[in-house]
Motif scaffolding. Sequence first.
Motif, mmCIF file in Angstrom:
data_model
loop_
_atom_site.group_PDB
_atom_site.id
_atom_site.type_symbol
_atom_site.label_atom_id
_atom_site.label_comp_id
_atom_site.label_asym_id
_atom_site.label_seq_id
_atom_site.Cartn_x
_atom_site.Cartn_y
_atom_site.Cartn_z
ATOM 1 N N ALA A 13 31.336 46.077 41.945
ATOM 2 C CA ALA A 13 31.731 44.834 41.174
ATOM 3 C C ALA A 13 30.744 44.250 40.747
ATOM 4 C CB ALA A 13 32.694 44.125 42.286
ATOM 5 N N THR A 14 30.691 43.386 39.744
ATOM 6 C CA THR A 14 29.666 42.440 39.084
ATOM 7 C C THR A 14 30.166 40.949 39.138
ATOM 8 O OG1 THR A 14 29.886 42.731 36.944
ATOM 9 C CG2 THR A 14 28.635 44.335 37.875
ATOM 10 N N ALA A 15 29.476 40.003 38.925
ATOM 11 C CA ALA A 15 29.762 38.854 38.803
ATOM 12 C C ALA A 15 30.885 38.664 37.565
ATOM 13 C CB ALA A 15 28.656 37.682 38.583
ATOM 14 N N ASP A 16 30.840 39.283 36.589
ATOM 15 C CA ASP A 16 31.742 39.481 35.441
ATOM 16 C C ASP A 16 33.040 39.754 35.943
ATOM 17 O OD1 ASP A 16 29.377 38.811 33.906
ATOM 18 O OD2 ASP A 16 29.192 40.818 33.173
ATOM 19 N N ASP A 17 33.273 40.495 37.024
ATOM 20 C CA ASP A 17 34.343 40.882 37.808
ATOM 21 C C ASP A 17 35.122 39.671 38.476
ATOM 22 O OD1 ASP A 17 34.291 43.431 36.841
ATOM 23 O OD2 ASP A 17 32.915 43.709 38.229
ATOM 24 N N ALA A 18 34.487 38.597 38.614
ATOM 25 C CA ALA A 18 34.955 37.713 39.289
ATOM 26 C C ALA A 18 36.413 36.930 39.165
ATOM 27 C CB ALA A 18 34.010 36.507 39.809
ATOM 28 N N ALA A 19 36.311 36.868 37.765
ATOM 29 C CA ALA A 19 37.696 36.198 37.074
ATOM 30 C C ALA A 19 38.798 36.792 37.404
ATOM 31 C CB ALA A 19 37.627 35.766 35.975
ATOM 32 N N ALA A 20 38.768 38.324 37.283
ATOM 33 C CA ALA A 20 39.908 39.110 37.188
ATOM 34 C C ALA A 20 40.166 39.549 38.794
ATOM 35 C CB ALA A 20 39.599 40.792 36.868
ATOM 36 N N CYS A 21 39.043 39.348 39.616
ATOM 37 C CA CYS A 21 39.385 39.590 41.106
ATOM 38 C C CYS A 21 40.071 38.112 41.718
ATOM 39 C CB CYS A 21 38.087 39.805 41.823
ATOM 40 S SG CYS A 21 37.331 41.541 41.664
ATOM 41 N N ALA A 22 39.471 37.130 41.083
ATOM 42 C CA ALA A 22 40.311 35.879 41.611
ATOM 43 C C ALA A 22 41.646 35.787 41.086
ATOM 44 C CB ALA A 22 39.547 34.796 41.068
ATOM 45 N N ALA A 23 42.008 36.363 39.878
ATOM 46 C CA ALA A 23 43.595 36.231 39.487
ATOM 47 C C ALA A 23 44.357 37.225 40.339
ATOM 48 C CB ALA A 23 43.584 36.514 37.846
ATOM 49 N N ILE A 24 43.700 38.365 40.700
ATOM 50 C CA ILE A 24 44.586 39.461 41.504
ATOM 51 C C ILE A 24 44.758 38.595 42.912
ATOM 52 C CG2 ILE A 24 44.266 41.530 42.896
ATOM 53 C CD1 ILE A 24 42.871 42.595 40.328
ATOM 54 N N TYR A 25 43.798 37.923 43.429
ATOM 55 C CA TYR A 25 43.675 37.465 44.858
ATOM 56 C C TYR A 25 44.670 36.140 44.752
ATOM 57 C CZ TYR A 25 42.050 35.736 49.423
ATOM 58 O OH TYR A 25 42.127 35.266 50.803
ATOM 59 N N ALA A 26 44.623 35.425 43.566
ATOM 60 C CA ALA A 26 45.509 34.085 43.391
ATOM 61 C C ALA A 26 47.025 34.514 43.860
ATOM 62 C CB ALA A 26 45.262 33.468 42.182
ATOM 63 N N HIS A 27 47.252 35.618 43.021
ATOM 64 C CA HIS A 27 48.904 35.931 43.071
ATOM 65 C C HIS A 27 49.175 36.362 44.868
ATOM 66 C CE1 HIS A 27 52.252 38.722 43.108
ATOM 67 N NE2 HIS A 27 52.799 37.869 41.971
ATOM 68 N N CYS A 28 48.135 36.901 45.601
ATOM 69 C CA CYS A 28 48.701 37.136 46.776
ATOM 70 C C CYS A 28 48.564 35.780 47.761
ATOM 71 C CB CYS A 28 47.254 38.114 47.374
ATOM 72 S SG CYS A 28 47.579 39.704 46.864
ATOM 73 N N VAL A 29 47.627 34.992 47.365
ATOM 74 C CA VAL A 29 47.510 33.718 48.249
ATOM 75 C C VAL A 29 48.587 32.933 47.979
ATOM 76 C CG1 VAL A 29 46.435 31.605 48.066
ATOM 77 C CG2 VAL A 29 44.995 33.430 47.884
ATOM 78 N N GLU A 30 49.253 32.659 46.662
ATOM 79 C CA GLU A 30 50.315 31.913 46.110
ATOM 80 C C GLU A 30 51.635 32.654 46.539
ATOM 81 O OE1 GLU A 30 49.341 31.197 42.187
ATOM 82 O OE2 GLU A 30 47.571 30.041 42.683
ATOM 83 N N HIS A 31 51.816 33.881 46.641
ATOM 84 C CA HIS A 31 53.216 34.462 46.635
ATOM 85 C C HIS A 31 53.478 35.221 47.895
ATOM 86 C CE1 HIS A 31 53.859 32.842 42.691
ATOM 87 N NE2 HIS A 31 52.975 33.123 42.339
#
Length: 173
Positions: free
Chosen positions: A9-27
């Motif tokens: 991973a690079t810093a450029d992947d952070a938004a995509a990783c955050a989106a995947i993780y957000a779904h797990c956090v919220e649901h």
Amino acid sequence: MSDVTLRDATADDAAACAAIYAHCVEHSTVTFEEVAPSAEVMAGRIAVAQEQHAWLVAERDGVVVGYAYGGPFKARAAYRFSCEVSVYLDPSARGAGLGRELYAVLLGRMESLGLRMACGGVTLPNDASVALHRALGFEPVGTYRRIGWKLGAWRDVAWFQKSLGGDGPPPSG
């Protein structure tokens, strides 16, 4: 999985990783975080993981569909040859073996870094994650009962561990 590329991973992947993780956090209860971290926070987590461990992403057609990472098991020095590992997938990427592929590559990386034990926690119930850990050779070592409160109920967390690199002495250094 010939249509998927695994890479660091690079810093450029952070938004995509955050989106995947957000779904797990919220649901779901697979993580005990209750507020999804921003892309900036996720970029920091990626950087920290890569200092002494690893963070990998799975990319399909230029889109990150999953990630796995390792980090310290605990902060005390005696634990320095152990790590905690996690894997998260976009809902569209689940059930096709991608989690197993990500974890297998990550575990190989952890072993190449001199780590000797990988640990993973699974919030129960989660048959898919339990099966993933068992398929990769993790052994169940115990369950913390009613350890976390999420989505209106107490949750148990089962812990698994897998030996990396044998039982000999740790690497020098």
